[in-house]
Scaffold this motif. Structure first.
Motif, mmCIF file in Angstrom:
data_model
loop_
_atom_site.group_PDB
_atom_site.id
_atom_site.type_symbol
_atom_site.label_atom_id
_atom_site.label_comp_id
_atom_site.label_asym_id
_atom_site.label_seq_id
_atom_site.Cartn_x
_atom_site.Cartn_y
_atom_site.Cartn_z
ATOM 1 N N LEU A 168 0.870 -1.176 0.000
ATOM 2 C CA LEU A 168 0.000 0.000 0.000
ATOM 3 C C LEU A 168 0.899 1.215 0.000
ATOM 4 O O LEU A 168 1.642 1.450 0.949
ATOM 5 C CB LEU A 168 -0.918 0.011 1.224
ATOM 6 C CG LEU A 168 -1.838 1.235 1.359
ATOM 7 C CD1 LEU A 168 -2.782 1.336 0.165
ATOM 8 C CD2 LEU A 168 -2.629 1.182 2.668
ATOM 9 N N TYR A 169 0.867 1.956 -1.105
ATOM 10 C CA TYR A 169 1.696 3.143 -1.254
ATOM 11 C C TYR A 169 0.782 4.369 -1.359
ATOM 12 O O TYR A 169 -0.339 4.281 -1.872
ATOM 13 C CB TYR A 169 2.553 3.077 -2.525
ATOM 14 C CG TYR A 169 3.562 1.947 -2.574
ATOM 15 C CD1 TYR A 169 3.860 1.169 -1.460
ATOM 16 C CD2 TYR A 169 4.225 1.653 -3.760
ATOM 17 C CE1 TYR A 169 4.793 0.146 -1.522
ATOM 18 C CE2 TYR A 169 5.158 0.626 -3.835
ATOM 19 C CZ TYR A 169 5.433 -0.121 -2.713
ATOM 20 O OH TYR A 169 6.353 -1.142 -2.780
ATOM 21 N N GLN A 170 1.284 5.491 -0.894
ATOM 22 C CA GLN A 170 0.481 6.714 -0.897
ATOM 23 C C GLN A 170 1.290 7.899 -1.407
ATOM 24 O O GLN A 170 2.445 8.098 -1.018
ATOM 25 C CB GLN A 170 -0.016 7.037 0.521
ATOM 26 C CG GLN A 170 -0.796 8.345 0.616
ATOM 27 C CD GLN A 170 -1.111 8.748 2.035
ATOM 28 O OE1 GLN A 170 -0.670 8.100 2.990
ATOM 29 N NE2 GLN A 170 -1.865 9.820 2.207
ATOM 30 N N LYS A 171 0.681 8.684 -2.266
ATOM 31 C CA LYS A 171 1.195 9.999 -2.644
ATOM 32 C C LYS A 171 0.033 10.972 -2.557
ATOM 33 O O LYS A 171 -0.883 10.945 -3.372
ATOM 34 C CB LYS A 171 1.776 10.001 -4.057
ATOM 35 C CG LYS A 171 2.335 11.370 -4.456
ATOM 36 C CD LYS A 171 2.925 11.363 -5.852
ATOM 37 C CE LYS A 171 3.468 12.737 -6.225
ATOM 38 N NZ LYS A 171 4.025 12.752 -7.606
ATOM 39 N N GLU A 172 0.047 11.786 -1.505
ATOM 40 C CA GLU A 172 -1.038 12.726 -1.243
ATOM 41 C C GLU A 172 -2.362 11.956 -1.165
ATOM 42 O O GLU A 172 -2.521 11.101 -0.305
ATOM 43 C CB GLU A 172 -1.028 13.835 -2.295
ATOM 44 C CG GLU A 172 0.269 14.652 -2.262
ATOM 45 C CD GLU A 172 0.378 15.652 -3.387
ATOM 46 O OE1 GLU A 172 -0.462 15.622 -4.309
ATOM 47 O OE2 GLU A 172 1.325 16.463 -3.352
ATOM 48 N N ASN A 173 -3.313 12.220 -2.053
ATOM 49 C CA ASN A 173 -4.605 11.527 -1.976
ATOM 50 C C ASN A 173 -4.735 10.411 -3.012
ATOM 51 O O ASN A 173 -5.831 9.989 -3.364
ATOM 52 C CB ASN A 173 -5.760 12.519 -2.132
ATOM 53 C CG ASN A 173 -5.795 13.174 -3.502
ATOM 54 O OD1 ASN A 173 -4.808 13.183 -4.226
ATOM 55 N ND2 ASN A 173 -6.939 13.728 -3.861
ATOM 56 N N ILE A 174 -3.586 9.923 -3.497
ATOM 57 C CA ILE A 174 -3.562 8.780 -4.401
ATOM 58 C C ILE A 174 -2.978 7.588 -3.640
ATOM 59 O O ILE A 174 -1.922 7.698 -3.016
ATOM 60 C CB ILE A 174 -2.714 9.051 -5.659
ATOM 61 C CG1 ILE A 174 -3.265 10.247 -6.439
ATOM 62 C CG2 ILE A 174 -2.680 7.808 -6.551
ATOM 63 C CD1 ILE A 174 -2.433 10.616 -7.649
ATOM 64 N N TYR A 175 -3.668 6.458 -3.688
ATOM 65 C CA TYR A 175 -3.221 5.248 -3.003
ATOM 66 C C TYR A 175 -3.123 4.108 -4.012
ATOM 67 O O TYR A 175 -4.019 3.919 -4.836
ATOM 68 C CB TYR A 175 -4.202 4.843 -1.907
ATOM 69 C CG TYR A 175 -4.323 5.806 -0.753
ATOM 70 C CD1 TYR A 175 -3.630 5.602 0.438
ATOM 71 C CD2 TYR A 175 -5.162 6.922 -0.849
ATOM 72 C CE1 TYR A 175 -3.764 6.478 1.511
ATOM 73 C CE2 TYR A 175 -5.299 7.802 0.218
ATOM 74 C CZ TYR A 175 -4.601 7.572 1.392
ATOM 75 O OH TYR A 175 -4.742 8.439 2.445
ATOM 76 N N VAL A 176 -2.055 3.335 -3.924
ATOM 77 C CA VAL A 176 -1.848 2.170 -4.775
ATOM 78 C C VAL A 176 -1.759 0.947 -3.876
ATOM 79 O O VAL A 176 -1.001 0.941 -2.898
ATOM 80 C CB VAL A 176 -0.567 2.301 -5.615
ATOM 81 C CG1 VAL A 176 -0.370 1.063 -6.492
ATOM 82 C CG2 VAL A 176 -0.604 3.563 -6.465
ATOM 83 N N MET A 177 -2.496 -0.105 -4.187
ATOM 84 C CA MET A 177 -2.541 -1.307 -3.359
ATOM 85 C C MET A 177 -2.595 -2.537 -4.254
ATOM 86 O O MET A 177 -3.006 -2.443 -5.418
ATOM 87 C CB MET A 177 -3.784 -1.275 -2.458
ATOM 88 C CG MET A 177 -5.094 -1.322 -3.232
ATOM 89 S SD MET A 177 -6.490 -0.502 -2.409
ATOM 90 C CE MET A 177 -5.976 1.230 -2.526
ATOM 91 N N ASP A 178 -2.179 -3.675 -3.731
ATOM 92 C CA ASP A 178 -2.374 -4.889 -4.511
ATOM 93 C C ASP A 178 -3.759 -5.465 -4.271
ATOM 94 O O ASP A 178 -4.363 -6.025 -5.183
ATOM 95 C CB ASP A 178 -1.294 -5.936 -4.208
ATOM 96 C CG ASP A 178 -1.339 -6.458 -2.782
ATOM 97 O OD1 ASP A 178 -1.350 -5.632 -1.855
ATOM 98 O OD2 ASP A 178 -1.347 -7.688 -2.590
ATOM 99 N N ASN A 179 -4.293 -5.340 -3.049
ATOM 100 C CA ASN A 179 -5.593 -5.904 -2.719
ATOM 101 C C ASN A 179 -6.605 -4.784 -2.546
ATOM 102 O O ASN A 179 -6.419 -3.885 -1.720
ATOM 103 C CB ASN A 179 -5.499 -6.741 -1.440
ATOM 104 C CG ASN A 179 -6.704 -7.630 -1.252
ATOM 105 O OD1 ASN A 179 -7.843 -7.208 -1.434
ATOM 106 N ND2 ASN A 179 -6.473 -8.891 -0.891
ATOM 107 N N HIS A 180 -7.710 -4.882 -3.277
ATOM 108 C CA HIS A 180 -8.679 -3.790 -3.305
ATOM 109 C C HIS A 180 -9.362 -3.553 -1.958
ATOM 110 O O HIS A 180 -9.984 -2.500 -1.755
ATOM 111 C CB HIS A 180 -9.729 -4.049 -4.385
ATOM 112 C CG HIS A 180 -10.109 -2.830 -5.150
ATOM 113 N ND1 HIS A 180 -10.623 -2.864 -6.424
ATOM 114 C CD2 HIS A 180 -10.046 -1.517 -4.825
ATOM 115 C CE1 HIS A 180 -10.865 -1.644 -6.838
ATOM 116 N NE2 HIS A 180 -10.523 -0.801 -5.886
ATOM 117 N N LEU A 181 -9.255 -4.502 -1.035
ATOM 118 C CA LEU A 181 -9.889 -4.315 0.274
ATOM 119 C C LEU A 181 -9.395 -3.052 0.970
ATOM 120 O O LEU A 181 -10.110 -2.441 1.768
ATOM 121 C CB LEU A 181 -9.680 -5.534 1.167
ATOM 122 C CG LEU A 181 -8.276 -5.903 1.659
ATOM 123 C CD1 LEU A 181 -7.864 -5.144 2.914
ATOM 124 C CD2 LEU A 181 -8.192 -7.408 1.926
ATOM 125 N N ALA A 182 -8.147 -2.653 0.718
ATOM 126 C CA ALA A 182 -7.570 -1.492 1.386
ATOM 127 C C ALA A 182 -8.193 -0.182 0.936
ATOM 128 O O ALA A 182 -8.014 0.851 1.589
ATOM 129 C CB ALA A 182 -6.056 -1.440 1.161
#
Length: 243
Positions: A20-34
């Motif tokens: 789970l990575y974050q840049k400001e209000n953008i989040y990248v995750m492998d599992n959509h549950l997050a």
């Protein structure tokens, strides 16, 4: 990007969150549950939101939802991401995880229903949306064409702030003969990314943008990351590579 979770490239499946990575209000995750946890970090409970869900799947399985909701603490939005992922409930003498990759939307809907003005679903309609899962009166389903020429207008024309919820598996399909394959050309994917860029940077409406990799639904990490990295380059996000 800030690494909130970084456990390598293991199986995601229904409950495992590897990154789970974050840049400001953008989040990248492998599992959509997050995505649910990410939204809770960003939204204001005094406002209303328009959720644009771009995903191969509906992500609206509401089985045992009542039992799950009873296991959610009052400080749900204040849990750490690890506490959020480990939250469990009891069912017929067994214990299971509360939030999964296909029920985070119904849980969000039940807790924040008064804050949701509209759902716009752009999916392959893999799954079933039942009346008790999300507010169907607020839901409009669109065909695939809108991702190429209407995403910006959909965001800009919204009466509310927007949550964009993208799953990379939208760009893949599966057949018993071919397995998983990329169903959109790279050129077509770039057109969609350009629409997302315009919506994110120029509309001033996007409250939070969540991006799920869903490697198992793309045919593996390499497929998911290849498409994600096209988006990352154009959004000036960190690319993710396995080596």
């Amino acid at each position: 990007m800030k690494k909130l979770v970084d456990k390598g490239f293991g199986d995601s499946l229904q409950y495992h969150l590897n990154l789970l990575y974050q840049k400001e209000n953008i989040y990248v995750m492998d599992n959509h549950l997050a995505a649910l946890w990410c939204w809770m970090q960003q939204i204001d409970k005094e406002n209303s939101y328009h959720i644009i869900h771009i995903d191969a799947h509906e992500d609206t399985v509401g089985d045992n939802l009542g039992l799950m909701l009873k296991s959610i603490p009052a400080n749900f939005a204040e849990l750490t991401i690890d506490e959020f992922c480990e939250l469990s409930y009891s069912y017929n003498g067994n214990r299971g995880k509360v939030v999964s990759w296909n029920n985070y939307l119904p849980i969000f809907d039940r807790i924040y229903r008064k804050n949701i003005n509209r759902y716009s679903f752009i999916t392959h309609e893999l799954g079933e949306i039942r009346t008790n899962d999300i507010s169907k009166k607020k839901l409009i389903q669109y065909n695939a064409q809108v991702v190429f020429d209407q995403l910006y207008n959909m965001v800009e024309g919204s009466k509310n702030e927007v949550i964009i919820n993208l799953d990379i598996d939208y760009f893949f399909r599966y057949t018993d003969v071919e397995g998983f394959f990329q169903a959109f050309t790279d050129q077509a994917i770039k057109v969609v990314i350009d629409q997302l860029i315009d919506a994110y940077f120029f509309s001033q409406k996007v409250k939070v943008f969540t991006i799920a990799l869903s490697p198992e639904c793309c045919g593996g990490w390499s497929n998911a990351l290849r498409v994600y990295n096209q988006l990352a380059q154009l959004f000036h996000l960190d690319e993710i590579h396995m080596s």
